[in-house]
Write a protein that holds these residues in place. Structure first.
Motif, PDB file in Angstrom:
ATOM      1  N   SER A 273       0.846  -1.036   0.252  1.00 36.64           N
ATOM      2  CA  SER A 273      -0.004  -0.133  -0.068  1.00 36.64           C
ATOM      3  C   SER A 273       0.951   1.324  -0.009  1.00 36.64           C
ATOM      4  N   PRO A 274       0.486   2.395  -0.477  1.00 35.14           N
ATOM      5  CA  PRO A 274       1.181   3.697  -0.580  1.00 35.14           C
ATOM      6  C   PRO A 274       1.823   3.981   0.950  1.00 35.14           C
ATOM      7  N   ASN A 275       1.378   3.407   2.019  1.00 32.00           N
ATOM      8  CA  ASN A 275       2.041   4.129   3.225  1.00 32.00           C
ATOM      9  C   ASN A 275       2.620   2.923   3.677  1.00 32.00           C
TER      10      ASN A 275
ATOM     11  N   PHE B 218      -2.833  -1.005  -5.224  1.00 30.97           N
ATOM     12  CA  PHE B 218      -3.890  -0.720  -4.335  1.00 30.97           C
ATOM     13  C   PHE B 218      -4.277   0.928  -4.489  1.00 30.97           C
ATOM     14  N   SER B 219      -5.307   1.073  -3.597  1.00 25.53           N
ATOM     15  CA  SER B 219      -5.921   2.522  -3.754  1.00 25.53           C
ATOM     16  C   SER B 219      -4.892   3.555  -3.333  1.00 25.53           C
ATOM     17  N   PRO B 220      -5.164   4.780  -3.323  1.00 30.20           N
ATOM     18  CA  PRO B 220      -4.200   5.828  -2.769  1.00 30.20           C
ATOM     19  C   PRO B 220      -4.109   5.639  -1.187  1.00 30.20           C
ATOM     20  N   ASN B 221      -5.553   5.261  -0.374  1.00 30.43           N
ATOM     21  CA  ASN B 221      -5.383   5.092   0.683  1.00 30.43           C
ATOM     22  C   ASN B 221      -5.238   3.857   1.476  1.00 30.43           C
ATOM     23  N   GLY B 222      -4.752   2.941   0.511  1.00 31.11           N
ATOM     24  CA  GLY B 222      -4.359   1.572   0.989  1.00 31.11           C
ATOM     25  C   GLY B 222      -5.663   0.925   1.329  1.00 31.11           C
ATOM     26  N   GLU B 223      -6.830   1.174   1.282  1.00 29.68           N
ATOM     27  CA  GLU B 223      -8.063   0.361   1.552  1.00 29.68           C
ATOM     28  C   GLU B 223      -8.620  -0.522   0.358  1.00 29.68           C
ATOM     29  N   LYS B 224      -8.294  -0.181  -0.492  1.00 23.73           N
ATOM     30  CA  LYS B 224      -8.821  -1.033  -1.712  1.00 23.73           C
ATOM     31  C   LYS B 224      -7.659  -1.681  -2.574  1.00 23.73           C
ATOM     32  N   VAL B 225      -8.053  -2.840  -3.245  1.00 34.17           N
ATOM     33  CA  VAL B 225      -7.062  -3.503  -4.221  1.00 34.17           C
ATOM     34  C   VAL B 225      -7.942  -3.699  -5.527  1.00 34.17           C
TER      35      VAL B 225
END
Length: 178
Positions: free
Chosen positions: A6-8, A43-50
């Protein structure tokens, strides 16, 4: 394979195969959905979705006409878009973590961009790597109509074409560098 963070950096995802089916595993938890084949994974930018590009219906290697009916789409958290396409390549999330864009092939000679499964009204000889404009749901992509242009939401926005598009996979002379 295709280990993705994820981005983070707090979450991890990978494509996995079980027997003949493929799925995505996120933080040791697989999607409930399985697919015949799988390619791109992000991943989505917030890391919640793929999201992943997935094959949803079978066809044999020699079934050329059946292949052209379209068997590929995008799955977000295991849920597929309604539309099926001949091919689906690069995918991108918008900053809102909801909208997903993808390069799609509609026929042997028609390409466009799809956003959440809905295609642009215009088709092209080729399209390349869609990207969302920052903080919007407008999609920008290089498109080919004889030469390369830049399009936003399906409309060509630059009046001057490019002779060719450069991408890291290809050398400036257009030959594969792989």
């Amino acid at each position: 394979w295709d280990l993705t963070f994820s981005p983070n950096g707090k979450r991890i995802a990978a494509k996995a195969k079980s027997e003949t089916d493929y799925t995505v595993v996120i933080d040791d938890t697989p999607w409930e959905s399985n697919f015949l084949e799988m390619r791109k994974l992000i991943f989505s930018p917030n890391g919640e979705k793929v999201a992943a590009t997935v094959q949803v219906t079978p066809f044999g290697e020699g079934e050329i006409f059946k292949f052209l009916e379209g068997h590929w789409t995008v799955a977000v958290d295991g849920q597929t878009w309604e539309g099926k396409f001949v091919n689906v390549w690069d995918i991108a999330f918008a900053a809102d973590n909801v909208h997903v864009a993808a390069e799609v092939r509609l026929s042997p000679t028609e390409y466009t961009i799809a956003v959440n499964g809905s295609t642009w009204s215009s088709t092209y000889e080729c399209v390349w790597a869609p990207a969302f404009r920052p903080n919007t749901i407008s999609v920008v992509a290089p498109v080919k109509k004889g030469k390369w242009f830049l399009a936003i939401d399906g409309e060509i926005v630059w009046d001057r074409p490019f002779v060719q598009l450069w991408h890291p996979f290809f050398s400036p002379d257009g030959k594969s560098s792989a």
